[in-house]
Design an enzyme around this catalytic site. Sequence first.
Site, short mmCIF file in Angstrom:
data_model
loop_
_atom_site.label_atom_id
_atom_site.label_comp_id
_atom_site.label_asym_id
_atom_site.label_seq_id
_atom_site.Cartn_x
_atom_site.Cartn_y
_atom_site.Cartn_z
N HIS A 168 -22.74 10.87 -39.22
CA HIS A 168 -21.73 11.48 -40.07
C HIS A 168 -21.49 10.64 -41.31
CE1 HIS A 168 -19.37 8.33 -38.15
NE2 HIS A 168 -18.46 8.47 -39.10
N HIS A 187 -18.32 10.23 -44.79
CA HIS A 187 -16.99 10.63 -45.26
C HIS A 187 -16.74 10.09 -46.67
CE1 HIS A 187 -16.46 6.81 -43.16
NE2 HIS A 187 -16.76 7.41 -42.03
N GLU A 240 -15.37 2.72 -44.76
CA GLU A 240 -15.04 2.42 -43.35
C GLU A 240 -15.22 0.92 -43.12
OE1 GLU A 240 -16.84 4.98 -40.40
OE2 GLU A 240 -17.38 3.28 -39.15
N HIS A 264 -23.85 7.28 -41.43
CA HIS A 264 -23.95 6.21 -40.44
C HIS A 264 -23.70 6.73 -39.03
CE1 HIS A 264 -19.80 6.44 -41.97
NE2 HIS A 264 -19.44 6.19 -40.72
N HIS A 313 6.08 -15.08 -46.93
CA HIS A 313 5.11 -14.89 -48.00
C HIS A 313 5.11 -13.44 -48.44
CE1 HIS A 313 2.91 -13.35 -44.51
NE2 HIS A 313 2.17 -12.67 -45.36
N GLU A 360 0.18 -4.14 -47.09
CA GLU A 360 -0.50 -4.77 -45.94
C GLU A 360 -0.45 -3.84 -44.74
OE1 GLU A 360 0.67 -8.78 -45.07
OE2 GLU A 360 0.32 -8.57 -42.92
N HIS A 402 7.81 -11.10 -46.23
CA HIS A 402 7.78 -10.96 -44.77
C HIS A 402 7.31 -12.23 -44.10
CE1 HIS A 402 3.88 -9.69 -46.40
NE2 HIS A 402 3.32 -10.05 -45.27
N GLU A 455 -4.44 -8.64 -40.73
CA GLU A 455 -3.78 -8.16 -41.95
C GLU A 455 -4.89 -7.51 -42.78
OE1 GLU A 455 -2.27 -11.49 -44.26
OE2 GLU A 455 -1.03 -12.18 -42.61
MN MN Z 1 -17.44 6.80 -39.98
MN MN Z 2 1.27 -10.75 -45.00
#
Ligand code: MN
Ligand code: MN
Length: 396
Positions: A100, A102, A106, A145, A278, A285, A324, A338
């Site tokens: 597939h 998109h 990814e 892929h 920070h 994030e 945060h 993160e």
């Molecule tokens: Mn995919």
């Molecule tokens: Mn952070």
Amino acid sequence: MSDRPPRQLPVPQPIRDDGAGATDPGPRDVMRDLENPDMLVPPATDAGLLPNLKFSFSDTRMTLKHGGWSREITVRELPVSKTLAGVNMRLTPGGVRELHWHQQAEWSYMILGSARITAVDQDGRNFIADVGPGDLWYFPPGIPHSIQGLEEGCEFLLVFDDGSFSDLNTLSISDWFAHTPKEVLSANFGVPADAFNDIPREQVYIFQDKVPGSLESQRIQSPYGTIPLSFKHSLLAQKPFKTPGGSVRIVDSSNFPISKTVAAALVEIEPGGMRELHWHPNNDEWQYYLTGQGRMTVFAGSGAAATFDYRAGDVGYVPFAFGHYIQNTGSQTLWYLEVFKSDRFADVSLNQWMALTPRELVQNNLRVSPEFLDALRKEKWPVVKYPGYTEGVRHR
Ligand code: MN
Ligand code: MN
């Protein structure tokens, strides 16, 4: 099953240490309250309006197929998460996420087990690799892929650089074949139309196949060679940046050049440690919690701050530039990712900023002592732990 009754946990009440609040006789979901102590009894510093910044994969609908399963957290589940969407997927030994492609890039992290990934680029250059725990892959937008579980199967996290993405709404090879007239398939491939008598009638998505042979046995030599920038990167194999309290491994286009739209950090926080105060000067994030439990307070300015509790399997989110920290509230090491829709990882440390700003300015702005100013660090320590300074944290 044990004969013993389940351990009785104390029923938490929405009452703060100073007596504010009152008991909650119900109706209530005590299991949820136990998981969210900082929502049941928010720190007194929480105030103002913030959007929801937490969603658990356990609150999503599984798509079950022969060969594996998937579930996703997108802007439909967590409306604030406009930059990135996440998919949690398991493939059995031999199970295949079908061929597939998109519109979104990814970026993926292998949690458990191993898989074989394949792709072909716009210049006919092909790619095949096996990925194991702690490995990443990145497929640029539009590049076709596949993913297949190897001997022990696998579980992984997929992150897409568009919050409105859905893995159930990609461009699949089976779906295209099913929606192309047979005589067109016949003319395109130069074979009789009855070659397509048995093709699937709809998108396959995931199917059970047998475990493939060795990488070498499956390799196809392309006359155009292999892709110039690898789609695979071994993140866990990277030497970590170790600081008091944990470690960080950073990956972005500087060390994984193909990953032009996604940057990330794999963070380890020891019990009693915290990811320091920070923020990030580049983008929102998106977080995925791998092990342990923690809490995060997000500061939004204008007196607004909100605290959320997270545990393995949860997704967290921090809007662009909001301050945060993440504190390990458990007895186990907390590991999380993160992730940013960005070509680079970037963060600003509150501690370092203050250390590199004229002392008088900081002192008079905050009315802090010379001893406080002396304790500031010019170096960045992303994960900190000061023995003796973690009182007041409700360890669970
Ligand atoms: Mn995919
Ligand atoms: Mn952070």
